[in-house]
Scaffold this active site. Sequence first.
Site, PDB file in Angstrom:
ATOM      1  N   HIS A 125       0.823  -1.227  -0.038  1.00 51.73           N
ATOM      2  CA  HIS A 125       0.029  -0.072   0.102  1.00 51.73           C
ATOM      3  C   HIS A 125       0.719   1.190  -0.009  1.00 51.73           C
ATOM      4  O   HIS A 125       1.865   1.415   0.435  1.00 51.73           O
ATOM      5  CB  HIS A 125      -0.748  -0.155   1.279  1.00 51.73           C
ATOM      6  CG  HIS A 125      -0.193  -0.223   2.605  1.00 51.73           C
ATOM      7  ND1 HIS A 125       0.064  -1.282   3.022  1.00 51.73           N
ATOM      8  CD2 HIS A 125       0.112   0.915   3.371  1.00 51.73           C
ATOM      9  CE1 HIS A 125       0.823  -1.245   4.168  1.00 51.73           C
ATOM     10  NE2 HIS A 125       0.967   0.186   4.466  1.00 51.73           N
ATOM     11  N   ASN A 126       0.329   2.349  -0.714  1.00 50.29           N
ATOM     12  CA  ASN A 126       0.998   3.583  -0.731  1.00 50.29           C
ATOM     13  C   ASN A 126       2.214   3.651  -1.640  1.00 50.29           C
ATOM     14  O   ASN A 126       2.799   4.737  -1.302  1.00 50.29           O
ATOM     15  CB  ASN A 126       1.390   4.339   0.463  1.00 50.29           C
ATOM     16  CG  ASN A 126      -0.136   4.494   1.470  1.00 50.29           C
ATOM     17  OD1 ASN A 126      -1.199   4.513   0.721  1.00 50.29           O
ATOM     18  ND2 ASN A 126      -0.026   4.366   2.850  1.00 50.29           N
TER      19      ASN A 126
END
Length: 362
Positions: free
Chosen positions: A276-277
Amino acid sequence: MKPVAISMVLDWLRAEGLLQDVAPQAVLRVAPSTVITGFASVDLAGPGDASFWVGDTVKNETNANGFASSLLDSVRTGLLFVPQGLMPAEKVAVASGKEFAPGVGCIVPVENPYHAMVCFLEKFADSFAGGECAGDVTSGSFVGSGCAGDVAKSARVHASAVVEGRVGENAFVGPGCVVMRGATLGAGCVLEANVTIYPNVVVGEDCVFQAGAVIGSRGFGFYEYEGRRRPVPHLAGVRIGRGCSFGANTVVAAGFLSPTTIGDNCHFDSFVQIAHNCRLGNNIFMASQSGLAGSVTVEEDVELAGGAQVANHLTLGKGARIAAKAGVTKSIPAGLTVSGFPAEEITVWRRSMVRLRQMGQK
């Protein structure tokens, strides 16, 4: 997306006990006309977004912390959760001679901004994710149940696939694939078999996904609150550029407040993990079983050999090369080739290995 008035958000915060009206300045600023239509990390948020800021601290898995107070003058978000007692508005005015975060529509001090943001997403995120069905299916080969997607006439969809999102011209969706509501598949894309595209994933043109690839699944993120670990909602999805390829069983996780992003002409082997991210530039190559932890930035023209792993919140500079099975624990400058664990410049690592062997033979 369903807009949420700021008054509704404040009423909900009070009802949940997240906003305690025990001080004259429980809310530092309220712009009554503010309407929240989305969410983003503080560095990317716009006038209609909700976000949070925890003060001048190091980054963590959200990639939203560590944003210096001196930079808040540039923030233009609609709603910003900040720590209670951080700096009351009158103290800020005295200390700096100017207004605190002047571009923010509503500033709400709370005990734990991170937790308040998570609660906000759990309450209101359905208003931001997916939307209604995009339209009727125009491909005769579609078979599915419930909400039908928007499939271009030239697209081909296998009878066993389920499409609730958008599929562009000349795309192919193979057997057992799922394109969830709120996902968009660009023209010319190919989903070979049993590929899953989650909501809020936008894929550019001419991308290929081999069997078992999963794009936009929930990231492996947790935070601690009141003595226990709680899961972080990853609802910001994934954005993928043009001409990318994803090997069998590769996984790209959704972002928390801002999407996980991948540029153009990136190619990933089987069993690659992008957490994620992460933010990837153009022309990235990752061999089988390599992986990126959360919030890694990968600049253009970077290559990771098989089994290489990168710790969270690091940057791989433009043109960096990561050798097979290397463990990267600190950011890598542009153009450098590294190997070993912890990863170091490859010639240094080779000398170290020679010395170790020589010692072992004595």
